[in-house]
Design a protein around this motif. Sequence first.
Motif, PDB file in Angstrom:
ATOM      1  N   ARG A  33       0.851  -1.186   0.000  1.00  0.00           N
ATOM      2  CA  ARG A  33       0.000   0.000   0.000  1.00  0.00           C
ATOM      3  C   ARG A  33       0.890   1.240   0.000  1.00  0.00           C
ATOM      4  O   ARG A  33       1.283   1.742   1.040  1.00  0.00           O
ATOM      5  CB  ARG A  33      -0.920  -0.004   1.206  1.00  0.00           C
ATOM      6  CG  ARG A  33      -1.837  -1.226   1.268  1.00  0.00           C
ATOM      7  CD  ARG A  33      -2.661  -1.222   2.529  1.00  0.00           C
ATOM      8  NE  ARG A  33      -3.581  -0.097   2.567  1.00  0.00           N
ATOM      9  CZ  ARG A  33      -4.257   0.284   3.646  1.00  0.00           C
ATOM     10  NH1 ARG A  33      -4.076  -0.380   4.785  1.00  0.00           N
ATOM     11  NH2 ARG A  33      -5.080   1.290   3.598  1.00  0.00           N
ATOM     12  N   LEU A  34       1.219   1.688  -1.191  1.00  0.00           N
ATOM     13  CA  LEU A  34       2.116   2.831  -1.319  1.00  0.00           C
ATOM     14  C   LEU A  34       1.375   4.129  -1.005  1.00  0.00           C
ATOM     15  O   LEU A  34       0.161   4.225  -1.175  1.00  0.00           O
ATOM     16  CB  LEU A  34       2.675   2.889  -2.741  1.00  0.00           C
ATOM     17  CG  LEU A  34       3.605   1.749  -3.143  1.00  0.00           C
ATOM     18  CD1 LEU A  34       3.941   1.848  -4.628  1.00  0.00           C
ATOM     19  CD2 LEU A  34       4.869   1.756  -2.315  1.00  0.00           C
ATOM     20  N   PRO A  35       2.126   5.147  -0.554  1.00  0.00           N
ATOM     21  CA  PRO A  35       1.495   6.455  -0.345  1.00  0.00           C
ATOM     22  C   PRO A  35       1.019   7.039  -1.669  1.00  0.00           C
ATOM     23  O   PRO A  35       1.497   6.653  -2.734  1.00  0.00           O
ATOM     24  CB  PRO A  35       2.625   7.287   0.275  1.00  0.00           C
ATOM     25  CG  PRO A  35       3.889   6.591  -0.097  1.00  0.00           C
ATOM     26  CD  PRO A  35       3.543   5.146  -0.187  1.00  0.00           C
ATOM     27  N   LYS A  36       0.079   7.966  -1.576  1.00  0.00           N
ATOM     28  CA  LYS A  36      -0.444   8.628  -2.769  1.00  0.00           C
ATOM     29  C   LYS A  36       0.162  10.022  -2.890  1.00  0.00           C
ATOM     30  O   LYS A  36       0.446  10.669  -1.892  1.00  0.00           O
ATOM     31  CB  LYS A  36      -1.967   8.748  -2.685  1.00  0.00           C
ATOM     32  CG  LYS A  36      -2.702   7.423  -2.587  1.00  0.00           C
ATOM     33  CD  LYS A  36      -4.211   7.656  -2.513  1.00  0.00           C
ATOM     34  CE  LYS A  36      -4.985   6.342  -2.433  1.00  0.00           C
ATOM     35  NZ  LYS A  36      -4.729   5.636  -1.144  1.00  0.00           N
ATOM     36  N   ILE A  37       0.365  10.468  -4.107  1.00  0.00           N
ATOM     37  CA  ILE A  37       0.859  11.827  -4.341  1.00  0.00           C
ATOM     38  C   ILE A  37      -0.325  12.784  -4.229  1.00  0.00           C
ATOM     39  O   ILE A  37      -1.241  12.755  -5.052  1.00  0.00           O
ATOM     40  CB  ILE A  37       1.526  11.949  -5.723  1.00  0.00           C
ATOM     41  CG1 ILE A  37       2.736  11.022  -5.813  1.00  0.00           C
ATOM     42  CG2 ILE A  37       1.937  13.399  -5.984  1.00  0.00           C
ATOM     43  CD1 ILE A  37       3.356  10.943  -7.194  1.00  0.00           C
ATOM     44  N   ALA A  38      -0.303  13.634  -3.199  1.00  0.00           N
ATOM     45  CA  ALA A  38      -1.388  14.597  -2.997  1.00  0.00           C
ATOM     46  C   ALA A  38      -1.115  15.906  -3.735  1.00  0.00           C
ATOM     47  O   ALA A  38      -2.034  16.588  -4.181  1.00  0.00           O
ATOM     48  CB  ALA A  38      -1.573  14.869  -1.507  1.00  0.00           C
TER      49      ALA A  38
ATOM     50  N   MET B 207       2.912  13.808   0.113  1.00  0.00           N
ATOM     51  CA  MET B 207       2.388  12.451   0.001  1.00  0.00           C
ATOM     52  C   MET B 207       1.408  12.159   1.124  1.00  0.00           C
ATOM     53  O   MET B 207       1.604  12.596   2.259  1.00  0.00           O
ATOM     54  CB  MET B 207       3.530  11.438   0.031  1.00  0.00           C
ATOM     55  CG  MET B 207       4.445  11.509  -1.173  1.00  0.00           C
ATOM     56  SD  MET B 207       5.389   9.998  -1.372  1.00  0.00           S
ATOM     57  CE  MET B 207       6.453  10.478  -2.742  1.00  0.00           C
ATOM     58  N   GLU B 208       0.373  11.408   0.777  1.00  0.00           N
ATOM     59  CA  GLU B 208      -0.648  11.041   1.758  1.00  0.00           C
ATOM     60  C   GLU B 208      -0.519   9.558   2.104  1.00  0.00           C
ATOM     61  O   GLU B 208      -0.537   8.698   1.224  1.00  0.00           O
ATOM     62  CB  GLU B 208      -2.041  11.332   1.216  1.00  0.00           C
ATOM     63  CG  GLU B 208      -3.148  11.056   2.228  1.00  0.00           C
ATOM     64  CD  GLU B 208      -4.515  11.490   1.730  1.00  0.00           C
ATOM     65  OE1 GLU B 208      -5.518  10.923   2.216  1.00  0.00           O
ATOM     66  OE2 GLU B 208      -4.585  12.393   0.866  1.00  0.00           O
ATOM     67  N   MET B 209      -0.362   9.290   3.395  1.00  0.00           N
ATOM     68  CA  MET B 209      -0.298   7.916   3.859  1.00  0.00           C
ATOM     69  C   MET B 209      -1.707   7.298   3.847  1.00  0.00           C
ATOM     70  O   MET B 209      -2.697   7.992   3.661  1.00  0.00           O
ATOM     71  CB  MET B 209       0.271   7.863   5.279  1.00  0.00           C
ATOM     72  CG  MET B 209       1.669   8.451   5.428  1.00  0.00           C
ATOM     73  SD  MET B 209       2.960   7.481   4.605  1.00  0.00           S
ATOM     74  CE  MET B 209       3.380   8.547   3.234  1.00  0.00           C
ATOM     75  N   ASN B 210      -1.783   6.003   4.091  1.00  0.00           N
ATOM     76  CA  ASN B 210      -3.068   5.311   3.999  1.00  0.00           C
ATOM     77  C   ASN B 210      -4.070   5.725   5.074  1.00  0.00           C
ATOM     78  O   ASN B 210      -5.269   5.503   4.933  1.00  0.00           O
ATOM     79  CB  ASN B 210      -2.838   3.800   4.044  1.00  0.00           C
ATOM     80  CG  ASN B 210      -2.154   3.311   2.774  1.00  0.00           C
ATOM     81  OD1 ASN B 210      -2.703   3.435   1.688  1.00  0.00           O
ATOM     82  ND2 ASN B 210      -0.952   2.801   2.900  1.00  0.00           N
TER      83      ASN B 210
END
Length: 207
Positions: free
Chosen positions: A1-6, A21-24
């Motif tokens: 579950r990789l972080p998402k680029i916000a 980056m946004e964590m889960n």
Amino acid sequence: RLPKIAKKLVSKLDGTVKYLMEMNDGEKIESVFMKYEHGNTVCVSCQAGCRMGCTFCASTLRGRTRNLTASEILGQIAVIGRDTGEKVGGIVMMGIGEPFDNYDNAMKFLRLVSSPDGLNIGLRHISVSTCGVVPGILRLAEEGLPVTLSLSLHSADNERRSRLMPINKKYPIEEVLSACRTYFEKTGRRVSFEYTLIAGENDSAED
């Protein structure tokens, strides 16, 4: 579950890319991709927020929310590699957080990222930055990991450094430099020093 680029900001000057980056769980951290003649380096965060209280650093304004896991630190590099399509050859642990305040996860990350089964990035191409947590420096000296230790210094005067960096009240400059000397003697690895010039605070000729 990789972080998402916000959010992503690209410098028009040199192509440096700054990522939010946004964590889960919704926590947000920052990472940076930097291009140099000798290769590409990523600056990673190791905590969501920071509790060290350095007066010049925005990362500490809301304190530390939580530690990042080793996989969350590693995930920042994986996401940046995929987004840029570039090979990452160097790492600096100089983003949000104090690595020695998240010691176990930081060490696990270093072993994972340098493993041939991981990203296989050489430990000699990795810098670990600390604001001066002496026990962490001494523990790292015993780990057998040939990383570069970077001390966030910002003043060579105890009174002024304590005003800028509360950690200096617990571990004054003399203790910190002694620990750095021990690190060098045990590992043979150089120690680098970071110094941010702040107008009227630490930028005089005397400083």
